[in-house]
Design a protein around this motif. Sequence first.
Motif, PDB file in Angstrom:
ATOM      1  N   SER A  90      -6.517   5.165   4.382  1.00  0.00           N
ATOM      2  CA  SER A  90      -6.435   5.512   2.964  1.00  0.00           C
ATOM      3  C   SER A  90      -5.085   5.076   2.427  1.00  0.00           C
ATOM      4  O   SER A  90      -4.141   4.842   3.169  1.00  0.00           O
ATOM      5  CB  SER A  90      -6.653   7.011   2.743  1.00  0.00           C
ATOM      6  OG  SER A  90      -5.603   7.762   3.297  1.00  0.00           O
TER       7      SER A  90
ATOM      8  N   THR B 108       0.848  -1.183   0.000  1.00  0.00           N
ATOM      9  CA  THR B 108       0.000   0.000   0.000  1.00  0.00           C
ATOM     10  C   THR B 108       0.887   1.238   0.000  1.00  0.00           C
ATOM     11  O   THR B 108       1.719   1.406   0.885  1.00  0.00           O
ATOM     12  CB  THR B 108      -0.935   0.020   1.226  1.00  0.00           C
ATOM     13  OG1 THR B 108      -1.686  -1.188   1.245  1.00  0.00           O
ATOM     14  CG2 THR B 108      -1.875   1.215   1.178  1.00  0.00           C
TER      15      THR B 108
ATOM     16  N   ASP C  60      -8.923   0.228  -6.889  1.00  0.00           N
ATOM     17  CA  ASP C  60      -8.341   1.568  -6.886  1.00  0.00           C
ATOM     18  C   ASP C  60      -7.239   1.741  -7.928  1.00  0.00           C
ATOM     19  O   ASP C  60      -6.486   2.700  -7.885  1.00  0.00           O
ATOM     20  CB  ASP C  60      -7.837   1.955  -5.492  1.00  0.00           C
ATOM     21  CG  ASP C  60      -6.822   0.972  -4.927  1.00  0.00           C
ATOM     22  OD1 ASP C  60      -6.532  -0.043  -5.578  1.00  0.00           O
ATOM     23  OD2 ASP C  60      -6.321   1.223  -3.820  1.00  0.00           O
TER      24      ASP C  60
ATOM     25  N   ASN D 183       1.236   5.538  -0.144  1.00  0.00           N
ATOM     26  CA  ASN D 183       0.551   6.713   0.402  1.00  0.00           C
ATOM     27  C   ASN D 183      -0.397   6.319   1.531  1.00  0.00           C
ATOM     28  O   ASN D 183      -1.525   6.797   1.620  1.00  0.00           O
ATOM     29  CB  ASN D 183      -0.202   7.487  -0.689  1.00  0.00           C
ATOM     30  CG  ASN D 183       0.737   8.009  -1.758  1.00  0.00           C
ATOM     31  OD1 ASN D 183       1.879   8.358  -1.474  1.00  0.00           O
ATOM     32  ND2 ASN D 183       0.271   8.059  -2.989  1.00  0.00           N
ATOM     33  N   THR D 184       0.101   5.450   2.388  1.00  0.00           N
ATOM     34  CA  THR D 184      -0.701   4.887   3.475  1.00  0.00           C
ATOM     35  C   THR D 184      -0.931   5.901   4.586  1.00  0.00           C
ATOM     36  O   THR D 184      -0.017   6.596   5.010  1.00  0.00           O
ATOM     37  CB  THR D 184       0.015   3.661   4.074  1.00  0.00           C
ATOM     38  OG1 THR D 184       0.324   2.765   3.018  1.00  0.00           O
ATOM     39  CG2 THR D 184      -0.848   2.976   5.108  1.00  0.00           C
TER      40      THR D 184
ATOM     41  N   GLY E 131      -4.226  -4.435  -9.002  1.00  0.00           N
ATOM     42  CA  GLY E 131      -4.488  -3.160  -8.349  1.00  0.00           C
ATOM     43  C   GLY E 131      -5.851  -3.069  -7.699  1.00  0.00           C
ATOM     44  O   GLY E 131      -6.164  -2.080  -7.048  1.00  0.00           O
TER      45      GLY E 131
ATOM     46  N   HIS F 123       6.588   2.784 -11.320  1.00  0.00           N
ATOM     47  CA  HIS F 123       5.374   3.444 -10.835  1.00  0.00           C
ATOM     48  C   HIS F 123       5.447   4.941 -11.076  1.00  0.00           C
ATOM     49  O   HIS F 123       6.476   5.475 -11.430  1.00  0.00           O
ATOM     50  CB  HIS F 123       5.128   3.139  -9.356  1.00  0.00           C
ATOM     51  CG  HIS F 123       6.123   3.713  -8.406  1.00  0.00           C
ATOM     52  ND1 HIS F 123       5.856   4.795  -7.629  1.00  0.00           N
ATOM     53  CD2 HIS F 123       7.406   3.359  -8.127  1.00  0.00           C
ATOM     54  CE1 HIS F 123       6.916   5.080  -6.884  1.00  0.00           C
ATOM     55  NE2 HIS F 123       7.872   4.225  -7.183  1.00  0.00           N
TER      56      HIS F 123
ATOM     57  N   ASN G 250      -3.936   0.118 -10.352  1.00  0.00           N
ATOM     58  CA  ASN G 250      -2.549  -0.147  -9.995  1.00  0.00           C
ATOM     59  C   ASN G 250      -1.752   1.133  -9.797  1.00  0.00           C
ATOM     60  O   ASN G 250      -1.836   2.050 -10.606  1.00  0.00           O
ATOM     61  CB  ASN G 250      -1.862  -0.942 -11.093  1.00  0.00           C
ATOM     62  CG  ASN G 250      -2.314  -2.371 -11.187  1.00  0.00           C
ATOM     63  OD1 ASN G 250      -3.447  -2.692 -10.846  1.00  0.00           O
ATOM     64  ND2 ASN G 250      -1.430  -3.222 -11.643  1.00  0.00           N
ATOM     65  N   TRP G 251      -0.959   1.175  -8.742  1.00  0.00           N
ATOM     66  CA  TRP G 251       0.056   2.227  -8.625  1.00  0.00           C
ATOM     67  C   TRP G 251       1.371   1.712  -9.194  1.00  0.00           C
ATOM     68  O   TRP G 251       2.200   2.491  -9.650  1.00  0.00           O
ATOM     69  CB  TRP G 251       0.195   2.736  -7.197  1.00  0.00           C
ATOM     70  CG  TRP G 251       0.735   1.777  -6.173  1.00  0.00           C
ATOM     71  CD1 TRP G 251       0.016   0.928  -5.386  1.00  0.00           C
ATOM     72  CD2 TRP G 251       2.102   1.593  -5.808  1.00  0.00           C
ATOM     73  NE1 TRP G 251       0.858   0.214  -4.557  1.00  0.00           N
ATOM     74  CE2 TRP G 251       2.152   0.609  -4.792  1.00  0.00           C
ATOM     75  CE3 TRP G 251       3.300   2.165  -6.223  1.00  0.00           C
ATOM     76  CZ2 TRP G 251       3.337   0.174  -4.206  1.00  0.00           C
ATOM     77  CZ3 TRP G 251       4.482   1.741  -5.638  1.00  0.00           C
ATOM     78  CH2 TRP G 251       4.489   0.757  -4.635  1.00  0.00           C
TER      79      TRP G 251
ATOM     80  N   ASN H 151      -3.271   3.427  -1.633  1.00  0.00           N
ATOM     81  CA  ASN H 151      -3.520   2.680  -2.855  1.00  0.00           C
ATOM     82  C   ASN H 151      -2.817   1.328  -2.710  1.00  0.00           C
ATOM     83  O   ASN H 151      -1.592   1.273  -2.616  1.00  0.00           O
ATOM     84  CB  ASN H 151      -2.989   3.454  -4.057  1.00  0.00           C
ATOM     85  CG  ASN H 151      -3.364   2.821  -5.370  1.00  0.00           C
ATOM     86  OD1 ASN H 151      -3.551   1.621  -5.474  1.00  0.00           O
ATOM     87  ND2 ASN H 151      -3.457   3.652  -6.399  1.00  0.00           N
ATOM     88  N   THR H 152      -3.590   0.244  -2.687  1.00  0.00           N
ATOM     89  CA  THR H 152      -3.049  -1.087  -2.442  1.00  0.00           C
ATOM     90  C   THR H 152      -2.985  -1.903  -3.717  1.00  0.00           C
ATOM     91  O   THR H 152      -3.972  -2.026  -4.436  1.00  0.00           O
ATOM     92  CB  THR H 152      -3.908  -1.838  -1.402  1.00  0.00           C
ATOM     93  OG1 THR H 152      -3.944  -1.082  -0.195  1.00  0.00           O
ATOM     94  CG2 THR H 152      -3.344  -3.222  -1.129  1.00  0.00           C
ATOM     95  N   ASP H 153      -1.800  -2.461  -3.984  1.00  0.00           N
ATOM     96  CA  ASP H 153      -1.616  -3.440  -5.052  1.00  0.00           C
ATOM     97  C   ASP H 153      -1.283  -4.770  -4.395  1.00  0.00           C
ATOM     98  O   ASP H 153      -0.501  -4.829  -3.433  1.00  0.00           O
ATOM     99  CB  ASP H 153      -0.476  -3.049  -5.989  1.00  0.00           C
ATOM    100  CG  ASP H 153      -0.847  -1.920  -6.942  1.00  0.00           C
ATOM    101  OD1 ASP H 153      -2.006  -1.467  -6.914  1.00  0.00           O
ATOM    102  OD2 ASP H 153       0.025  -1.500  -7.719  1.00  0.00           O
TER     103      ASP H 153
END
Length: 173
Positions: free
Chosen positions: A106, A93, A145, A95-96, A142, A173, A147-148, A108-110
């Motif tokens: 919050s 994840t 949300d 920007n955890t 991804g 990324h 893929n980052w 973004n989880t891959d």
Amino acid sequence: MKHLKLYLVVLVASFSLLTCERDDLCPETTPTTPSLIIDFYNNNAQDSRKNATNLYVIGQDNEDVLDGYNVATVNQVVLPLRTDTDTTTFSLTRNTVLDDDGNITSGNTDTVTITYATEDVYVSRACGYKTIFKNVVVTIDGGTDANWIIFAQPENDNLTIEDETTTHYFFYH
């Protein structure tokens, strides 16, 4: 009498250490089962390393956060692979943000799934065996949300992980 007992204990301990042969002790420098090393790069400037900010890494079937990756900013991750199966899965994840209880609020989880074949290789009598990983393939999901991690590139085709001295995968990324 107490001194005699102490003397005997020291004598027996010394004798047992002297009877150890060189191959009875496994040096710390001996390579053991390696982990997967992943470097992060900028997808828009692919020769440039890029940090993954506030990265939170947790293994599937394991509720513990991987040491060193509890909301950390890094440009490399070292992921231990399971030796009892041919698949290991992690949630990465970026920007955890965590709440006061340590739950993700919050980010973004891959989901990164690593598949491979294992082979046990004899190291020495003292060190025993280590596991190497052959035909390593990484897939990234991804979820909802997006893929980052844009794409993953192996160091080479038919990747074999035998040591922890080089990068095995590159994530853009």
